[in-house]
Design a protein around this motif. Structure first.
Motif, mmCIF file in Angstrom:
data_model
loop_
_atom_site.group_PDB
_atom_site.id
_atom_site.type_symbol
_atom_site.label_atom_id
_atom_site.label_comp_id
_atom_site.label_asym_id
_atom_site.label_seq_id
_atom_site.Cartn_x
_atom_site.Cartn_y
_atom_site.Cartn_z
ATOM 1 N N HIS A 27 26.598 39.212 42.189
ATOM 2 C CA HIS A 27 26.349 40.118 43.802
ATOM 3 C C HIS A 27 26.009 41.491 42.654
ATOM 4 C CE1 HIS A 27 28.617 37.589 45.898
ATOM 5 N NE2 HIS A 27 29.692 38.007 44.768
ATOM 6 N N GLY A 28 24.999 41.690 42.009
ATOM 7 C CA GLY A 28 23.863 43.334 41.197
ATOM 8 C C GLY A 28 25.316 44.073 40.923
ATOM 9 N N LEU A 29 26.695 44.326 40.748
ATOM 10 C CA LEU A 29 27.767 44.752 40.629
ATOM 11 C C LEU A 29 27.190 45.408 39.257
ATOM 12 C CD1 LEU A 29 30.509 43.420 42.274
ATOM 13 C CD2 LEU A 29 28.433 44.892 43.517
ATOM 14 N N THR A 30 28.262 46.112 38.880
ATOM 15 C CA THR A 30 28.028 47.227 37.111
ATOM 16 C C THR A 30 29.140 46.177 36.494
ATOM 17 O OG1 THR A 30 29.431 48.684 37.931
ATOM 18 C CG2 THR A 30 26.948 48.748 37.648
ATOM 19 N N PRO A 31 29.296 45.869 35.909
ATOM 20 C CA PRO A 31 30.230 44.995 34.738
ATOM 21 C C PRO A 31 31.708 45.711 35.447
ATOM 22 C CG PRO A 31 28.623 45.725 33.280
ATOM 23 C CD PRO A 31 28.088 46.137 34.384
ATOM 24 N N LEU A 32 32.760 44.898 35.584
ATOM 25 C CA LEU A 32 34.033 45.831 36.124
ATOM 26 C C LEU A 32 35.543 45.388 34.388
ATOM 27 C CD1 LEU A 32 34.784 42.979 38.914
ATOM 28 C CD2 LEU A 32 33.896 45.503 38.877
ATOM 29 N N ASN A 33 34.803 46.218 34.458
ATOM 30 C CA ASN A 33 34.974 47.017 33.171
ATOM 31 C C ASN A 33 36.848 47.622 33.031
ATOM 32 O OD1 ASN A 33 33.237 47.680 31.197
ATOM 33 N ND2 ASN A 33 32.855 49.982 32.203
ATOM 34 N N GLY A 34 37.314 46.753 32.070
ATOM 35 C CA GLY A 34 39.015 47.325 32.403
ATOM 36 C C GLY A 34 39.562 45.533 33.247
ATOM 37 N N SER A 35 38.489 44.487 33.579
ATOM 38 C CA SER A 35 39.065 43.828 33.916
ATOM 39 C C SER A 35 39.062 42.736 33.018
ATOM 40 C CB SER A 35 38.020 43.525 35.504
ATOM 41 O OG SER A 35 38.178 44.278 36.454
ATOM 42 N N LEU A 36 40.534 41.877 33.312
ATOM 43 C CA LEU A 36 40.925 40.477 32.557
ATOM 44 C C LEU A 36 39.453 39.571 33.352
ATOM 45 C CD1 LEU A 36 44.176 40.346 32.157
ATOM 46 C CD2 LEU A 36 42.782 41.264 30.384
ATOM 47 N N ASP A 37 38.889 38.873 31.731
ATOM 48 C CA ASP A 37 37.758 37.783 32.160
ATOM 49 C C ASP A 37 38.701 36.287 31.905
ATOM 50 O OD1 ASP A 37 35.544 36.172 33.098
ATOM 51 O OD2 ASP A 37 34.106 37.783 32.679
ATOM 52 N N PRO A 38 38.688 35.592 32.510
ATOM 53 C CA PRO A 38 39.539 33.932 31.859
ATOM 54 C C PRO A 38 37.718 33.682 30.619
ATOM 55 C CG PRO A 38 39.939 34.406 33.973
ATOM 56 C CD PRO A 38 38.758 35.961 34.170
ATOM 57 N N VAL A 39 37.184 33.819 31.251
ATOM 58 C CA VAL A 39 36.473 33.054 29.519
ATOM 59 C C VAL A 39 35.912 34.084 28.576
ATOM 60 C CG1 VAL A 39 34.483 32.836 31.567
ATOM 61 C CG2 VAL A 39 33.689 34.807 30.561
ATOM 62 N N ASN A 40 36.919 35.329 28.431
ATOM 63 C CA ASN A 40 37.108 36.079 27.522
ATOM 64 C C ASN A 40 38.278 35.609 26.588
ATOM 65 O OD1 ASN A 40 35.271 37.650 27.582
ATOM 66 N ND2 ASN A 40 36.574 38.599 28.221
ATOM 67 N N TYR A 41 38.901 34.029 27.617
ATOM 68 C CA TYR A 41 40.083 33.289 26.818
ATOM 69 C C TYR A 41 40.017 31.826 27.048
ATOM 70 C CZ TYR A 41 42.292 38.486 27.701
ATOM 71 O OH TYR A 41 42.166 39.443 27.841
ATOM 72 N N ALA A 42 38.208 31.298 26.092
ATOM 73 C CA ALA A 42 38.078 30.144 26.676
ATOM 74 C C ALA A 42 38.630 29.276 25.600
ATOM 75 C CB ALA A 42 36.916 29.999 26.393
ATOM 76 N N ASN A 43 39.755 29.959 24.418
ATOM 77 C CA ASN A 43 40.302 28.873 23.069
ATOM 78 C C ASN A 43 41.522 29.103 23.870
ATOM 79 O OD1 ASN A 43 37.785 28.929 22.105
ATOM 80 N ND2 ASN A 43 38.526 30.367 20.387
ATOM 81 N N LYS A 44 41.746 29.714 24.284
ATOM 82 C CA LYS A 44 43.506 29.289 24.409
ATOM 83 C C LYS A 44 43.335 28.695 25.831
ATOM 84 C CE LYS A 44 48.088 31.339 24.885
ATOM 85 N NZ LYS A 44 48.998 32.279 24.659
ATOM 86 N N LEU A 45 42.970 28.646 26.628
ATOM 87 C CA LEU A 45 42.376 28.089 28.012
ATOM 88 C C LEU A 45 41.878 27.043 28.082
ATOM 89 C CD1 LEU A 45 41.679 31.098 30.669
ATOM 90 C CD2 LEU A 45 43.297 30.087 30.209
ATOM 91 N N ARG A 46 41.708 26.155 27.446
ATOM 92 C CA ARG A 46 41.064 25.247 27.821
ATOM 93 C C ARG A 46 41.809 23.835 27.188
ATOM 94 N NH1 ARG A 46 37.840 26.510 22.597
ATOM 95 N NH2 ARG A 46 36.315 26.805 24.118
ATOM 96 N N THR A 47 43.087 24.095 26.817
ATOM 97 C CA THR A 47 44.249 23.791 26.581
ATOM 98 C C THR A 47 45.186 23.108 27.678
ATOM 99 O OG1 THR A 47 45.657 25.023 24.652
ATOM 100 C CG2 THR A 47 43.874 23.503 24.094
ATOM 101 N N ILE A 48 45.190 23.986 29.043
ATOM 102 C CA ILE A 48 45.975 24.117 29.616
ATOM 103 C C ILE A 48 45.560 23.905 31.198
ATOM 104 C CG2 ILE A 48 46.966 26.004 31.637
ATOM 105 C CD1 ILE A 48 47.297 28.242 29.043
ATOM 106 N N PRO A 49 46.446 22.376 31.743
ATOM 107 C CA PRO A 49 45.905 21.800 32.533
ATOM 108 C C PRO A 49 45.901 22.722 33.660
ATOM 109 C CG PRO A 49 48.100 21.036 31.320
ATOM 110 C CD PRO A 49 47.720 22.112 30.643
ATOM 111 N N GLN A 50 44.642 22.918 34.199
ATOM 112 C CA GLN A 50 44.688 23.490 35.219
ATOM 113 C C GLN A 50 43.190 23.308 36.656
ATOM 114 O OE1 GLN A 50 41.289 27.163 33.209
ATOM 115 N NE2 GLN A 50 41.585 25.633 31.673
ATOM 116 N N ARG A 51 43.629 24.040 37.403
ATOM 117 C CA ARG A 51 42.827 23.194 39.248
ATOM 118 C C ARG A 51 42.044 24.493 40.354
ATOM 119 N NH1 ARG A 51 46.794 20.268 41.829
ATOM 120 N NH2 ARG A 51 46.030 18.498 41.208
ATOM 121 N N HIS A 52 40.935 24.736 39.854
ATOM 122 C CA HIS A 52 40.065 25.683 40.611
ATOM 123 C C HIS A 52 39.687 25.274 41.620
ATOM 124 C CE1 HIS A 52 41.019 27.538 36.784
ATOM 125 N NE2 HIS A 52 40.765 27.006 36.007
ATOM 126 N N LEU A 53 39.907 25.565 42.609
ATOM 127 C CA LEU A 53 39.750 25.171 44.332
ATOM 128 C C LEU A 53 39.237 26.286 44.967
ATOM 129 C CD1 LEU A 53 43.633 24.384 46.200
ATOM 130 C CD2 LEU A 53 42.084 23.082 44.715
#
Length: 108
Positions: A27-53
């Motif tokens: 979207h051409g926005l500046t980074p959202l400093n302080g926001s939780l980004d799920p990609v930063n937790y990829a190692n843990k999240l890859r083993t949790i069943p998930q669905r994204h609509l």
């Protein structure tokens, strides 16, 4: 938040911004400093069943955000990305009525 906890058994999102940095860049926005980004937790999240609509008409959080998440996650065994007939505001009650009854799981 699921990436910071040890008691999460599954994750489901509707129009979820699951790749915050990619979304801001798209979207051409500046980074959202302080926001939780799920990609930063990829190692843990890859083993949790998930669905994204993802709304097939959603221009706010389009499918490319989910694609960015998947590319960082590495494994797709526990992730389902489902495109539903919705935009960012409309179509979610019907989608949730259908998908909320379906179990999430990891494919081995």
């Amino acid at each position: 938040m699921a990436g910071q906890r040890d008691d999460v058994v599954s994750v489901q999102t509707l129009a979820g911004n699951i790749a915050v940095a990619a979304w801001a860049q798209m979207h051409g926005l500046t980074p959202l400093n302080g926001s939780l980004d799920p990609v930063n937790y990829a190692n843990k999240l890859r083993t949790i069943p998930q669905r994204h609509l993802v709304g097939d008409w959603d221009t706010v959080v389009p499918q490319s955000v989910s694609s960015a998440y998947l590319s960082k996650l590495g494994s797709k065994q526990c992730v389902e990305i489902a495109a539903v007939h919705a935009n960012h505001q409309d179509g979610w009650p019907a989608a949730w009525a259908d998908y909320s009854r379906r179990p999430t799981s990891c494919v081995k």
